[in-house]
Design a protein around this motif. Structure first.
Motif, short mmCIF file in Angstrom:
data_model
loop_
_atom_site.label_atom_id
_atom_site.label_comp_id
_atom_site.label_asym_id
_atom_site.label_seq_id
_atom_site.Cartn_x
_atom_site.Cartn_y
_atom_site.Cartn_z
N PRO A 1 -31.86 39.27 33.41
CA PRO A 1 -32.45 38.73 34.63
C PRO A 1 -31.60 39.07 35.87
O PRO A 1 -30.38 39.19 35.78
CB PRO A 1 -32.45 37.22 34.39
CG PRO A 1 -32.26 37.02 32.92
CD PRO A 1 -31.46 38.20 32.47
N ASP A 2 -32.26 39.20 37.01
CA ASP A 2 -31.58 39.47 38.26
C ASP A 2 -31.19 38.13 38.88
O ASP A 2 -31.92 37.55 39.69
CB ASP A 2 -32.50 40.26 39.20
CG ASP A 2 -31.77 40.78 40.42
OD1 ASP A 2 -30.76 40.16 40.81
OD2 ASP A 2 -32.20 41.79 41.00
N VAL A 3 -30.02 37.66 38.50
CA VAL A 3 -29.56 36.34 38.96
C VAL A 3 -29.31 36.35 40.46
O VAL A 3 -29.58 35.36 41.16
CB VAL A 3 -28.29 35.92 38.19
CG1 VAL A 3 -27.76 34.58 38.72
CG2 VAL A 3 -28.58 35.81 36.70
N ALA A 4 -28.81 37.47 40.97
CA ALA A 4 -28.55 37.56 42.41
C ALA A 4 -29.83 37.38 43.21
O ALA A 4 -29.82 36.74 44.28
CB ALA A 4 -27.89 38.90 42.74
N ALA A 5 -30.93 37.93 42.72
CA ALA A 5 -32.22 37.76 43.42
C ALA A 5 -32.63 36.29 43.42
O ALA A 5 -33.15 35.78 44.43
CB ALA A 5 -33.29 38.62 42.74
N GLY B 1 -32.58 30.63 46.67
CA GLY B 1 -32.17 29.24 46.81
C GLY B 1 -31.69 28.56 45.55
O GLY B 1 -31.33 27.37 45.59
N PHE B 2 -31.65 29.26 44.42
CA PHE B 2 -31.15 28.65 43.18
C PHE B 2 -29.63 28.80 43.14
O PHE B 2 -29.10 29.89 43.37
CB PHE B 2 -31.79 29.32 41.96
CG PHE B 2 -33.28 29.13 41.90
CD1 PHE B 2 -33.83 27.94 41.44
CD2 PHE B 2 -34.14 30.12 42.34
CE1 PHE B 2 -35.20 27.75 41.41
CE2 PHE B 2 -35.52 29.94 42.31
CZ PHE B 2 -36.05 28.75 41.85
N ALA B 3 -28.95 27.71 42.84
CA ALA B 3 -27.49 27.70 42.91
C ALA B 3 -26.88 27.23 41.61
O ALA B 3 -27.57 26.78 40.70
CB ALA B 3 -27.04 26.80 44.07
N GLY B 4 -25.54 27.34 41.55
CA GLY B 4 -24.81 26.93 40.35
C GLY B 4 -24.30 28.14 39.59
O GLY B 4 -24.26 29.27 40.10
N SER B 5 -23.88 27.90 38.36
CA SER B 5 -23.45 29.00 37.50
C SER B 5 -24.66 29.87 37.16
O SER B 5 -25.81 29.49 37.41
CB SER B 5 -22.83 28.45 36.22
OG SER B 5 -23.82 27.79 35.44
N ASP B 6 -24.41 31.02 36.57
CA ASP B 6 -25.52 31.89 36.18
C ASP B 6 -26.49 31.16 35.25
O ASP B 6 -27.71 31.24 35.41
CB ASP B 6 -24.99 33.15 35.48
CG ASP B 6 -24.29 34.10 36.44
OD1 ASP B 6 -24.47 33.94 37.67
OD2 ASP B 6 -23.57 34.99 35.97
N ALA B 7 -25.93 30.43 34.30
CA ALA B 7 -26.78 29.69 33.35
C ALA B 7 -27.59 28.62 34.08
O ALA B 7 -28.78 28.42 33.79
CB ALA B 7 -25.92 29.05 32.26
N GLN B 8 -26.97 27.94 35.05
CA GLN B 8 -27.69 26.90 35.79
C GLN B 8 -28.79 27.50 36.66
O GLN B 8 -29.87 26.92 36.80
CB GLN B 8 -26.70 26.11 36.66
CG GLN B 8 -25.79 25.20 35.85
CD GLN B 8 -24.69 24.58 36.71
OE1 GLN B 8 -24.22 25.19 37.68
NE2 GLN B 8 -24.29 23.36 36.36
N VAL B 9 -28.53 28.68 37.24
CA VAL B 9 -29.55 29.35 38.04
C VAL B 9 -30.78 29.64 37.19
O VAL B 9 -31.93 29.37 37.59
CB VAL B 9 -28.99 30.66 38.65
CG1 VAL B 9 -30.12 31.53 39.19
CG2 VAL B 9 -28.00 30.34 39.77
#
Length: 448
Positions: A68-72, A77-85
């Motif tokens: 997944p493109d976590v940076a996108a 507006g999704f925040a937190g660790s990668d898992a939380q995002v």
């Protein structure tokens, strides 16, 4: 100096899934939400690469995107660790998570437009990454695409890279899916054929009524300027709006060209006769003999073409001057299309043979043989300057199949995309892949 057309096929990514994200792509929408098999998809694509290599064609491989493109998702507006995002996106906006997991970068015909050195003002091979602005899930691809292409074609003496066009609707650019080059020989000056669906500024051009026209005339003209193409080496043609509304979202769903030959459906274009005459005249001035093969609607309907992907095929030139057509298994499954192809190859014309490949995993998501490859015409010196790690060989094929077996899942559903473990699996796989292909750091997780 000998020149080649090298097919760089997209390696299917570990998150290959049927998200149904592409409005206007009949197969993508009709198979939405079904479970996919990423391992099978990647192996099917590699099998095609190996087969063409063994037939004597120059073959390369183009790496997938990080998904997944976590940076996108963070930009949305999704925040937190990668898992939380990932967990928060799955809970609050599942469609955005699905879009961020799309593996559609495997269709590298959309990755960029490429002009060979014989056509360009500065004598270098030019690449412009496509902005793919029409669809969000594809619009996030071009930064990584640019880095990957830069790592593959790094020698600035031979290769020039351009950033994607402005990310606005007026310059919607879908790359080589709407671009074909005609030439007598790959190393000689040719005619580049840009097909557009609409004009952003000129209302004289009609537009489709149901599905979006993804490529604009203005984007095609901008790419031609960036690449330093001369007016006598370019032809622009408009796609028939009525076929776009029947599911022909790119020109490579209704036409394919190579060398001096255009293979197209009777309903593919507007002002077909004028277009053919211009191609004939301009290629003739460059020493070529333009030839066209029109598939009549009385034998193959547009619906048949869309369902079978007859034209989303690879038209390849063989040493004896004849042509080989690479088609998906779905062509054999369509009675009218298969009957047409049998008659075509038995007539003693330009296309002498058809080879069928099982690409079901890709086809169910809306992409056939032509979608899976980016064509790059190179002379011997330029080919020697390409990163050797991306050129397909028997040992590389063996290494990549082992890599897929090691890292890919054999089943993926929408619910699986919410598993943070999938991100770790993908990053582990891609980190290893960059070492196999000798790409260096090209993915955000390797850079940041």
């Amino acid at each position: 100096m000998k020149s080649y057309e090298v097919n760089f096929d997209g390696l299917v990514g570990p998150t290959h899934n049927y998200g149904g994200l592409s409005y206007g792509n009949v197969a993508s929408q009709s198979n939405s939400q079904q479970s996919s098999n990423p391992k099978e998809a990647a192996l099917q694509g590699l099998a095609k690469m190996k087969a063409l290599m063994e037939m004597g064609f120059q073959q390369g491989v183009l790496a997938p995107q990080e998904r997944p493109d976590v940076a996108a998702l963070r930009r949305l507006g999704f925040a937190g660790s990668d898992a939380q995002v990932i967990e928060r996106a799955a809970k609050d906006a599942m469609p955005l998570l699905v879009a961020s997991c799309s593996a559609s970068s495997m269709w590298v015909a959309n990755a960029a437009t490429v002009s060979p050195s014989a056509d360009t003002a500065d004598g270098r091979v030019h690449f412009t990454a496509a902005n793919l602005n029409c669809k969000y899930h594809r619009s996030i691809e071009h930064p990584t695409t640019s880095r990957v292409l830069g790592a593959m074609f790094a020698d600035q003496q031979h290769f020039a890279h351009h950033a994607a066009l402005p990310a606005v609707a007026q310059f919607g650019d879908e790359g080589a899916a709407n671009h074909t080059r005609f030439c007598r020989d790959y190393g000689q000056a040719g005619v580049e054929f840009f097909v557009f669906g609409r004009s952003a500024f000129d209302t004289r051009y009609p537009a489709p009524q149901k599905y979006p026209a993804r490529q604009t005339l203005e984007a095609s003209q901008a790419v031609a300027r960036l690449h330093g193409l001369s007016d006598d080496g370019v032809v622009y043609a408009q796609q028939n709006p009525s076929v776009i509304d029947q599911g022909v979202f790119h020109n490579d769903v209704i036409a394919v060209g190579n060398g001096e030959v255009l293979f197209y459906h009777e309903d593919a274009f507007l002002e077909t006769d004028k277009m053919l005459a211009e191609l004939d005249a301009k290629l003739g001035k460059r020493g070529g003999n333009f030839q066209s093969i029109c598939v009549p609607r009385s034998q193959v309907t547009v619906e048949d073409a869309v369902r079978s992907y007859l034209f989303n095929s690879q038209l390849l030139s063989r040493a004896d001057g004849s042509m080989l057509l690479i088609v998906p298994e779905e062509c054999r499954g369509n009675e009218r299309v298969w009957q047409y192809l049998q008659g075509l190859t038995s007539s003693g014309g330009l296309i002498r043979e058809v080879k069928v490949f099982d690409l079901k995993q890709s086809m169910q998501n809306g992409g056939g043989p032509a979608c899976l490859r980016l064509r790059v015409a190179l002379n011997q010196t330029e080919l020697a300057a390409v990163n050797p790690g991306v050129i397909m060989t028997a040992p590389l094929y063996g290494t990549l199949t082992q890599w897929v077996d090691k890292h890919y899942r054999d089943r993926l559903s929408e619910n699986d995309l919410a598993d943070p473990q999938l991100l770790l699996e993908c990053r582990t796989a891609l980190d290893e892949l960059t070492q196999i292909l000798k790409l260096g750091a090209v993915y955000p997780f390797q850079i940041n």
